[in-house]
Design a protein around this motif. Structure first.
Motif, short mmCIF file in Angstrom:
data_model
loop_
_atom_site.label_atom_id
_atom_site.label_comp_id
_atom_site.label_asym_id
_atom_site.label_seq_id
_atom_site.Cartn_x
_atom_site.Cartn_y
_atom_site.Cartn_z
N TYR A 96 0.83 -1.20 0.00
CA TYR A 96 0.00 0.00 0.00
C TYR A 96 0.87 1.26 0.00
O TYR A 96 1.94 1.29 0.60
CB TYR A 96 -0.88 0.03 1.25
N PRO A 97 0.40 2.34 -0.65
CA PRO A 97 1.16 3.60 -0.61
C PRO A 97 1.13 4.19 0.79
O PRO A 97 0.09 4.20 1.47
CB PRO A 97 0.40 4.49 -1.61
N LEU A 98 2.28 4.67 1.24
CA LEU A 98 2.41 5.19 2.59
C LEU A 98 2.46 6.71 2.61
O LEU A 98 2.90 7.34 1.64
CB LEU A 98 3.69 4.64 3.24
N ASN A 99 2.03 7.27 3.72
CA ASN A 99 2.20 8.70 3.97
C ASN A 99 3.56 8.87 4.63
O ASN A 99 3.75 8.49 5.79
CB ASN A 99 1.08 9.21 4.87
N GLU A 100 4.51 9.43 3.90
CA GLU A 100 5.89 9.51 4.39
C GLU A 100 5.98 10.30 5.69
O GLU A 100 6.75 9.95 6.59
CB GLU A 100 6.79 10.14 3.33
N TYR A 101 5.20 11.37 5.79
CA TYR A 101 5.24 12.19 7.01
C TYR A 101 4.74 11.38 8.21
O TYR A 101 5.34 11.41 9.29
CB TYR A 101 4.39 13.45 6.83
N SER A 102 3.63 10.65 8.03
CA SER A 102 3.07 9.86 9.12
C SER A 102 4.03 8.77 9.57
O SER A 102 4.19 8.52 10.78
CB SER A 102 1.73 9.24 8.70
N VAL A 103 4.66 8.11 8.60
CA VAL A 103 5.61 7.05 8.94
C VAL A 103 6.81 7.62 9.69
O VAL A 103 7.25 7.06 10.71
CB VAL A 103 6.08 6.31 7.67
N GLY A 104 7.34 8.76 9.22
CA GLY A 104 8.48 9.38 9.90
C GLY A 104 8.15 9.78 11.32
O GLY A 104 8.95 9.56 12.25
N SER A 105 6.98 10.36 11.52
CA SER A 105 6.56 10.77 12.86
C SER A 105 6.38 9.56 13.76
O SER A 105 6.72 9.61 14.95
CB SER A 105 5.24 11.56 12.78
N TRP A 106 5.86 8.48 13.21
CA TRP A 106 5.66 7.25 13.97
C TRP A 106 6.99 6.67 14.43
O TRP A 106 7.15 6.32 15.61
CB TRP A 106 4.91 6.25 13.10
N LEU A 107 7.95 6.59 13.54
CA LEU A 107 9.26 6.04 13.91
C LEU A 107 9.96 6.92 14.95
O LEU A 107 10.62 6.40 15.86
CB LEU A 107 10.14 5.91 12.66
N ASP A 108 9.78 8.24 14.83
CA ASP A 108 10.35 9.15 15.84
C ASP A 108 9.71 8.90 17.20
O ASP A 108 10.38 8.91 18.24
CB ASP A 108 10.12 10.61 15.43
N ALA A 109 8.39 8.68 17.20
CA ALA A 109 7.68 8.44 18.46
C ALA A 109 8.13 7.13 19.10
O ALA A 109 8.32 7.05 20.32
CB ALA A 109 6.16 8.41 18.20
#
Length: 339
Positions: A96-109
């Motif tokens: 599935y296509p990902l939202n790069e911003y959401s993924v980056g924020s998730w990994l930071d969290a």
């Protein structure tokens, strides 16, 4: 002697109250109602987001809302993301296509989460903390080959943190805000908006369909959308109206997982949107096809310009956009001077 006995009788109710209060305080302390003796905050995993190479999310069914109204999800949905050539991809259940911003924020969290205190150093029964099969779990692989298994359970009685366990170790407390940013769902990581547009880059939007047809154009002058001059079907309109129309289209989101376009069977063409943008000095045009199916009359499927993905949009929401465009057409026509 009588006076002493009378005094003792008067003290008995007071002593009973004191004993009850002490027992209550001991129970509350054991249940972590009091947080005076919190340990110094420490990183939950001790890694950075750049260390993470792959992560599998098991959404679980444990309630993370804090409302106590039941499970957070109906099933244990599983999603795997992997870093390939510097880009994150979902590899399971589909790419599935990902939202790069959401993924980056998730990994930071995930990497920055801190534990507030140790609840139980060597737990024997993690189910009482909500850390059983219903827990949200993250399986994390990092660059140096280490694996972390993080489980998120129920809330502490105080209501300000959740029970968390890493690699079957101690049960610790992690603040609600941190948990909310970690215990995401698959949909929160997906790119749910089919129309990839930036209002400042838009030069032409052309909508063709049975319900509505129009062309929105922007001048080349100006760096932002509000600085452009706009026309709708060749007639001048306000910049705020043009921005509102393009924003309504851009902000349409799917309510479900994205599908492979090839999975749509017997789809009927409804309308098309051609979007021309100026990106890094080059004109880029994308054509979106909008389709319907007899089996899902309340859904309009948007096929992305690459023809790969189909986003299911609520038909009523899209019709509202068409109504707004028709309203703008009517208002521009009525504002034209009579000949």
């Amino acid at each position: 002697m009588v006076e002493a006995q009378t005094g003792m009788k008067k003290l008995i109710p007071t002593m009973v109250v004191v004993v009850i209060l002490i027992a209550g305080w001991v129970y509350a302390a054991n249940q972590n109602y009091f947080r005076e003796e919190e340990a110094e905050q420490a990183k939950l995993l001790g890694i950075s987001s750049a260390d993470i190479q792959a992560i599998t999310l098991h959404e679980g069914t444990e309630d993370k809302s804090g409302t106590g109204k039941g499970a957070g999800t109906d099933s244990d949905a599983v999603s795997t993301l992997e870093l390939k050539d510097g880009v994150w991809h979902m590899t399971d259940p589909k790419d599935y296509p990902l939202n790069e911003y959401s993924v980056g924020s998730w990994l930071d969290a995930v990497s920055s989460a801190e534990q507030e205190m140790v609840v139980e150093e060597s737990p024997k029964d993690v189910a009482k903390y909500g850390l059983g099969t219903a827990a949200t779990r993250l399986d994390i692989k990092v660059k140096d080959g280490r694996d972390f298994k993080l489980a998120i359970g129920s809330q502490l009685p105080a209501g300000d943190a959740h029970y968390v366990q890493v690699n079957s170790g101690a049960v610790v407390a992690v603040k609600n805000d941190a948990v909310a940013n970690i215990a995401l769902t698959r949909r929160q990581l997906l790119d749910t908006t089919p129309f990839n547009m930036d209002e400042s880059n838009v030069r032409t939007l052309e909508w063709e369909g049975e319900e509505s047809s129009w062309m929105l154009k922007a001048s080349a002058e100006g760096d932002t959308a509000s600085e452009h001059s706009w026309t709708l079907n060749g007639k001048t309109i306000k910049a705020e109206d043009a921005i509102s129309l393009s924003s309504q289209i851009k902000n349409l989101t799917t309510a479900d997982d994205v599908r492979k376009a090839s999975d749509l069977k017997n789809a009927i063409p409804r309308s098309t949107l051609s979007a021309q943008q100026q990106v890094n000095g080059k004109a880029v045009t994308g054509v979106y096809r909008l389709l319907t199916t007899s089996s899902e009359p309340d859904t309009i499927w948007v096929i992305t310009p690459d023809g790969e993905w189909a986003y299911g949009l609520d038909a009523a929401s899209l019709k509202e956009v068409e109504k707004y465009a028709e309203k703008l057409k009517t208002s521009t026509a009525s504002s034209e001077p009579a000949k």
